[in-house]
Scaffold this active site. Structure first.
Site, short mmCIF file in Angstrom:
data_model
loop_
_atom_site.label_atom_id
_atom_site.label_comp_id
_atom_site.label_asym_id
_atom_site.label_seq_id
_atom_site.Cartn_x
_atom_site.Cartn_y
_atom_site.Cartn_z
N GLU A 71 0.91 -1.32 0.02
CA GLU A 71 0.09 0.07 -0.15
C GLU A 71 0.89 1.18 0.01
O GLU A 71 0.49 2.41 -0.77
CB GLU A 71 -0.87 0.07 1.30
N GLU A 77 2.00 1.56 -3.38
CA GLU A 77 1.01 2.02 -4.21
C GLU A 77 0.84 3.55 -4.27
O GLU A 77 0.73 4.24 -5.19
CB GLU A 77 -0.06 1.22 -4.07
N CYS A 126 -8.87 -2.11 3.85
CA CYS A 126 -8.54 -3.01 4.56
C CYS A 126 -9.93 -3.67 5.12
O CYS A 126 -10.07 -4.58 5.65
CB CYS A 126 -7.61 -2.66 5.89
N SER A 149 -7.52 1.87 -2.50
CA SER A 149 -6.34 0.76 -2.81
C SER A 149 -6.70 -0.50 -3.30
O SER A 149 -7.53 -1.06 -3.08
CB SER A 149 -5.45 0.81 -1.58
N LYS A 193 -15.76 -9.53 7.50
CA LYS A 193 -14.82 -10.41 7.26
C LYS A 193 -15.23 -11.67 6.73
O LYS A 193 -14.84 -12.44 5.76
CB LYS A 193 -13.67 -10.72 8.28
N GLU A 198 -16.30 -10.66 3.25
CA GLU A 198 -15.47 -10.51 2.43
C GLU A 198 -14.77 -11.83 1.79
O GLU A 198 -14.27 -11.85 0.80
CB GLU A 198 -14.10 -9.85 3.15
N GLU A 218 -14.03 -12.54 -6.23
CA GLU A 218 -13.03 -12.05 -6.80
C GLU A 218 -11.52 -12.39 -6.08
O GLU A 218 -10.67 -12.34 -6.30
CB GLU A 218 -12.86 -10.36 -7.15
N CYS A 254 -10.84 -1.65 14.45
CA CYS A 254 -11.02 -2.88 14.79
C CYS A 254 -11.19 -3.50 16.24
O CYS A 254 -12.04 -4.48 16.54
CB CYS A 254 -9.92 -4.04 14.05
#
Lengths: 163, 573
Positions: free
Chosen positions: B278, B281, B298, B318, B357, B360, B365, B502
């Site tokens: 990241e 990036e 994230c 990102s 999560k 996710e 993908e 979190c």
């Protein structure tokens, strides 16, 4: 309902204030016969309200419908007089026969079933109203007959359209 | 300050505050169902009823402002009786299946029924028959157990600005539902799970995968690996009676081995990996004029939030996968090759502070030729349950260390658990990547702490870098709107879906108060201060992974394994 029609309705409420939600919903129902998902999303964007909130407000009131109404709208009176004369049995019978619950429409789009508080015809109790026409002293047997008659009627209509 | 009298004792109160706030400060325990710290009162449940002299009946303390000279009685026979009756009425249509309930032993309704001495059913109400909503991979909704306190609705709207759920219908037929009663899975729900954290009963719970994990562990063909998110070791102790702010990293690792996991890895390791990618990036985008500000990706709740509310901002996200998914990807590639195991035979479990999560992990993908990077996600609560299920006496364990090759972490990776942590970790490495030198002082105070929105300008390599950090999606929405209107001009934005990050995630131990969250955050800063490796690029396992396998950040292999893309989502918003 086309987007154009909806835009006409929204255009009447130039100020995007949330207090216009109910009048807008009433106008949409009048034009479209019910409140569709698509309409809710467009109204939501216009008034900056989430769809869930609009649905929450609309379900608070008995007047709003969320499915396209059927060819025949059956209103079962559940007012006091009709209740005493056994309208809950009539409602049960209709729900069983049509295989839908109050507030729903049959899959073929023929019947919608609705419960209303009082039709103002207590002398005829128990009373049901089909597309504005009152039927007095309804019991289960009479309810079945009415439905059979309407199914037949709609078939004849359909055949006429074909020929 | 004004003077009021509580239970015949004179005490001080702040003018304008609600009575419940005063009573809490006095350590007088008043039961509540609908009260949420920091939000306006709704006065829905009436459990906090108290008597005020001169006012007939009872008043709800949560929504009643104090006034000078007011005389309050908090536990008269009349008040206690009123509370008990309210509770009995709430129970009148409750399913009464406590023994079979996920929240058994941890339910506010059950606890209060016990405390108020409810011992028989006085009222029989008509039970509602709304359907159980199990379609979502993250959250299960059981309207039968709902007491309509409305906290889930308010958190979803006022804190997260998502409004996936609302009170539908009215009177005794009212229930919490989505627009047009669609399942949560196709609604605008972003799976953050904050509704679960505030739910007093089991009306909202996580979709549980405990049995799937247990079955995999006892399947001899499977190599079961587990990773745990940076925040898990910080909060898990609370499930076993330890004080908030106790680190149980070693004990947790021991517990994982005892349960039967074959390999224990740290998601903090892949947080370091995320930083490598990241930060590179970000540097790349700044140099080549890519989409700015770059926004972190994230937090899976946040990613879905962007996909459905701000699809035009997708290029700003990102492309890095989240740490969970990055580790999942290298487990089933690098690790599998190293261990000579087929990726098919690996069952990859992650312990997360997060319900999103779970969603996710199911994103198509985020899989490699049909094999998902992650097979099952457990929340901290589920993991604690698993530990108890396996008969492990947590506090008697002896600390153990995680496994190679993904067992090392820097404290930068650990900081991911808190709002501002990703930013701080990224700045530390970005500084090194851009200047070749380490920062003088690693601490970036502007992005630490509890504030919902934090902004700063930092100087890296002679260039001013505007940064913004937000937690809680309501705050994220404000930041996006400011960026879109031009009121905020920044290069890098960190967003975490849950307030505080979190450590306050939707999968964390229930009933945490603000003070607990502060303690959890402090613990992370303490770890960062006390340990030696404070930057991701110095994590020896990271250095080795790039040397042996990945090559360089943003390289071809990284691109294939560690980066992804997002799509506009059509949901009813």
């Amino acid at each position: 309902m086309t987007d154009l029609q909806l835009n006409d309705i929204l255009g009447k409420y130039a100020e995007c204030k949330r207090e216009y939600l109910i009048p807008i919903l009433q106008d949409v129902q009048e034009a479209q016969g019910f409140i569709s998902k698509e309409a809710v999303q467009i109204i939501g964007k216009y008034l900056n309200l989430p769809s869930s909130k609009i649905y929450g407000v609309a379900t608070f009131y008995n007047q709003f419908r969320f499915n396209a109404p059927g060819r025949y709208i059956i209103q079962v009176c559940r007012g006091t007089a009709c209740h005493v004369k056994g309208s809950s049995n009539v409602l049960d019978a209709l729900q069983r026969e049509l295989k839908i619950k109050a507030g729903e429409t049959t899959r073929d789009g023929l019947f919608s079933l609705e419960v209303v508080a009082c039709l103002g015809a207590c002398g005829l109790a128990p009373v049901i109203c089909i597309n504005g026409e009152f039927h007095a002293n309804v019991d289960n047997a009479k309810a079945y007959q009415l439905i059979k008659k309407l199914i037949k009627e709609s078939k004849v209509e359909a055949d006429n359209v074909k020929s | 300050m004004i003077k009021i009298e509580v239970n015949n004792k004179t005490t001080e109160a702040k003018p304008g505050e609600y009575l419940l706030t005063t009573l809490k400060r006095l350590n007088i325990k008043i039961p509540t169902f609908c009260h949420i710290e920091g939000l306006n009162p709704s006065g829905a449940c009436r459990m906090c009823s108290v008597e005020v002299e001169g006012i007939p009946g009872t008043v709800p303390a949560c929504a009643f402002p104090v006034y000078d000279g007011m005389k309050v009685q908090t536990h008269t026979a009349k008040v206690v009786n009123a509370r008990k009756t309210i509770l009995e009425l709430l129970l009148s249509n409750h399913p009464d299946d406590c023994l079979y309930c996920v929240r058994n032993g941890n339910c506010e309704l059950q606890t209060l029924a016990m405390e108020l001495g409810v011992s028989e059913r006085r009222f029989y109400g008509e039970k509602n028959n709304h359907k159980l909503d199990t379609g979502s991979p993250a959250i299960v909704r059981d309207p039968a157990k709902c007491i309509l306190c409305g906290k889930c609705v308010r958190v979803c709207e006022e804190i997260q600005s998502v409004s996936a759920i609302e009170i539908i219908g009215r009177g005794s037929r009212a229930y919490v539902g989505t627009a047009f009663d669609e399942g949560l899975n196709i609604s605008s729900c972003i799976n953050c799970g904050q509704c679960i954290n505030v739910c007093p009963t089991a009306a909202l719970t996580e979709q549980s995968y405990i049995m799937e994990v247990l079955n995999a562990i006892h399947n001899p063909k499977k190599v079961v690996v587990v990773q745990h998110a940076p925040s898990v070791s910080v909060t898990l102790g609370e499930e076993f009676g330890l004080k908030a702010g106790t680190d149980v990293n070693g004990l947790m690792t021991a517990a994982m081995r005892k349960i039967g996991f074959n390999f224990v890895f740290e998601t903090s390791f892949s947080a370091d990996l995320t930083i490598m990618e990241e930060a590179s990036e970000l540097a790349h985008r700044i140099k080549t004029g890519g989409a700015l500000p770059m926004m972190t990706s994230c937090s899976p709740g946040w990613v879905k939030f962007v996909e459905q509310f701000y699809p035009e901002m997708i290029p700003n996200l990102s492309t890095c996968k989240s740490p969970q998914e990055m580790l999942g990807a290298v487990i089933k590639s690098y690790f599998a090759e190293k261990q000579k195991i087929s990726p098919d035979d690996i069952y990859s479990v992650s312990i997360m502070p997060c319900t999103a999560k779970k969603f996710e992990a199911g994103r198509p993908e985020l899989s490699n030729s049909g094999i998902p990077d992650i097979d099952a996600v457990l929340t901290v609560r589920e993991f604690a349950k698993l530990i108890r299920m396996m008969g492990i006496d947590f506090k008697q364990l002896e600390a153990e260390f995680p496994d190679n090759p993904f067992g090392d972490r820097s404290t930068a990776g650990k900081l991911f658990a808190s709002s501002g942590g990703v930013m701080e970790a990224a700045l530390r490495s970005a500084h090194y990547f851009l200047t070749g030198k380490e920062m003088d002082n690693y601490i970036v105070n502007e992005v630490r702490g509890q504030d919902g929105i934090k902004t700063a300008t930092v100087k890296v390599a002679g260039q001013e870098l505007g940064i913004a950090v937000a937690s809680g999606l309501g705050n994220a929405r404000k930041v996006i709107e400011m960026i879109k209107s031009g009121a905020m001009n920044v290069h890098f934005v960190e967003i975490m879906s849950c307030s505080g990050g979190c450590i306050n995630g939707g999968g964390q131990p229930l009933k945490a108060c603000t003070e607990d969250i502060i303690q959890r955050m402090k613990l992370l800063y303490k770890i960062d201060k006390e340990e030696q490796i404070n930057v991701s690029h110095k994590n020896p396992s990271i250095v080795r992974l790039y040397e042996e396998y990945l090559g360089e950040p943003l390289g071809e292999k990284s691109h294939h394994l560690l980066h992804t893309h997002y799509h506009k989502r059509d949901v009813m918003i």
